[in-house]
Design a protein around this motif. Structure first.
Motif, PDB file in Angstrom:
ATOM      1  N   UNK A  71       0.830  -1.205   0.000  1.00  0.00           N
ATOM      2  CA  UNK A  71       0.000   0.000   0.000  1.00  0.00           C
ATOM      3  C   UNK A  71       0.867   1.259   0.000  1.00  0.00           C
ATOM      4  N   UNK A  72       0.446   2.248  -0.756  1.00  0.00           N
ATOM      5  CA  UNK A  72       1.163   3.527  -0.810  1.00  0.00           C
ATOM      6  C   UNK A  72       0.840   4.345   0.437  1.00  0.00           C
ATOM      7  N   UNK A  73       1.866   4.890   1.047  1.00  0.00           N
ATOM      8  CA  UNK A  73       1.673   5.730   2.226  1.00  0.00           C
ATOM      9  C   UNK A  73       2.960   6.502   2.485  1.00  0.00           C
ATOM     10  N   UNK A  74       2.839   7.570   3.257  1.00  0.00           N
ATOM     11  CA  UNK A  74       4.028   8.348   3.613  1.00  0.00           C
ATOM     12  C   UNK A  74       4.500   7.924   4.984  1.00  0.00           C
ATOM     13  N   UNK A  75       5.722   8.273   5.299  1.00  0.00           N
ATOM     14  CA  UNK A  75       6.264   7.943   6.606  1.00  0.00           C
ATOM     15  C   UNK A  75       6.969   6.594   6.628  1.00  0.00           C
ATOM     16  N   UNK A 125       4.044   2.015   9.859  1.00  0.00           N
ATOM     17  CA  UNK A 125       2.750   1.823   9.206  1.00  0.00           C
ATOM     18  C   UNK A 125       2.208   0.416   9.475  1.00  0.00           C
ATOM     19  N   UNK A 126       3.075  -0.589   9.366  1.00  0.00           N
ATOM     20  CA  UNK A 126       2.640  -1.965   9.610  1.00  0.00           C
ATOM     21  C   UNK A 126       2.272  -2.184  11.072  1.00  0.00           C
ATOM     22  N   UNK A 127       3.020  -1.566  11.970  1.00  0.00           N
ATOM     23  CA  UNK A 127       2.723  -1.693  13.403  1.00  0.00           C
ATOM     24  C   UNK A 127       1.377  -1.055  13.725  1.00  0.00           C
ATOM     25  N   UNK A 134      11.427  -2.769  -2.020  1.00  0.00           N
ATOM     26  CA  UNK A 134      12.696  -2.080  -1.767  1.00  0.00           C
ATOM     27  C   UNK A 134      12.565  -1.118  -0.592  1.00  0.00           C
ATOM     28  N   UNK A 135      11.501  -0.338  -0.581  1.00  0.00           N
ATOM     29  CA  UNK A 135      11.284   0.628   0.504  1.00  0.00           C
ATOM     30  C   UNK A 135      11.100  -0.084   1.849  1.00  0.00           C
TER      31      UNK A 135
END
Length: 229
Positions: A36-40, A45-47, A150-151
Motif C-alpha cells: 500500500x502507498x503511504x508516507x512515513x 505503518x505496519x505496526x 525495496x522501501x
C-alpha cells in the motif's frame, strides 16, 4: 493467535500451523499491507495496521507469531502495547540483522533468479515448489510492488530493535533453523541475549521458515511453550 508473514510471505505460509491449532485457538492471519502507498516509515505503518486490526477485532492477550518481517512487526507492537500480548514467538525475525539481497534488488522478470532466491530461503530446496516460486515471481513482475519491497526492506534495515528488546518482559519463544542464511543462528542468539524472558530452540537442517519446512517440529515446540504456566 495472530500469525504474521514476512516480506515475500503470504497467508499460505501458515497452513501447517492453522491446521494444528485451529481446533483450540482463534487464529488470525492478517495480510500485511506491504504494497500500500503511504508516507512515513513503513515499519511504523505496519505496526499501526496491526494495532488497528487487533482493536477492530476486539482481541486481548494475543499470542503473536511472526516470521521474518512479521517478527519485526510483532516486536514493535509488543514493545508498544505489552499488556495486549500474552506470548511472543519469533522465527527468522528481522530487527537485528537480515540478509535482504532479494528485497534490495528484486530482479523483475528473471524467473531463474527468483527460483534460486526462493530456494535459498530453505535448507531443502524441494520446499520451493513451483507454486511458491510462481507466487513470488508474479509479485516481482509488478513495478509498484517491487518499489514497495525495496522501501520496506530499507525501512527494516533502519529499524534496529536492540535497544527495545531488554524492555520487552513478555515470555518469548525463538524458533530458528540451524541453516537459516537470511537471519543466521547468531542473530537468534543475539535475540536471546537481549530479550529478558526468551527461550531459544534450534531446528536442525532447517532454513528461514521453520513453520513451512519443519511444520511438525515447529507446532510441537509452539504447543509446548503455550501449555506452560
Amino acid at each position: 493467535m495472530i500469525l504474521l508473514h514476512g516480506l515475500f510471505g503470504g497467508l499460505s505460509n501458515w497452513e501447517g500451523v492453522v491446521a494444528h491449532f485451529q481446533p483450540h485457538y482463534d487464529i488470525h492471519i492478517p495480510s500485511l499491507p506491504i504494497y500500500e502507498a503511504h508516507s512515513g516509515d513503513r515499519l511504523e505503518y505496519l505496526t499501526n495496521f496491526l494495532d488497528q486490526y487487533i482493536r477492530n477485532a476486539g482481541l486481548q492477550q494475543v499470542i503473536l507469531v511472526g516470521n521474518s518481517l512479521g517478527g519485526h512487526v510483532a516486536i514493535l507492537y509488543t514493545h508498544r502495547y505489552p499488556s495486549q500480548v500474552a506470548r511472543l514467538i519469533l522465527t527468522g525475525s528481522s530487527g537485528l540483522y537480515e540478509n535482504t539481497s532479494m528485497g534490495s534488488y528484486p530482479r523483475r522478470g528473471n524467473y531463474a533468479y527468483i527460483r534460486e532466491r526462493v530456494a535459498y530461503t530453505f535448507y531443502d530446496p524441494v520446499i520451493a515448489t513451483d507454486a511458491l516460486v510462481a507466487e513470488v515471481f508474479q509479485t516481482t513482475t509488478d513495478a509498484r510492488k517491487c518499489y514497495a519491497i525495496v522501501k520496506m526492506a530499507k525501512s527494516a534495515n533502519r529499524n534496529y530493535v536492540a535497544a527495545l528488546l531488554p524492555e520487552i518482559r513478555v515470555r518469548t519463544l525463538l524458533i530458528w533453523g540451524t541453516e537459516d542464511k537470511i537471519t543466521p543462528p547468531d542473530v537468534a542468539r543475539e535475540f536471546r541475549r537481549y530479550l529478558p524472558h526468551a527461550t531459544l530452540v534450534m531446528i536442525d537442517k532447517c532454513g528461514h521458515a521453520p513453520m513451512m519446512e519443519r511444520p511438525a517440529e515447529f507446532n510441537q515446540l509452539l504447543e509446548t511453550f503455550l501449555s506452560e504456566a
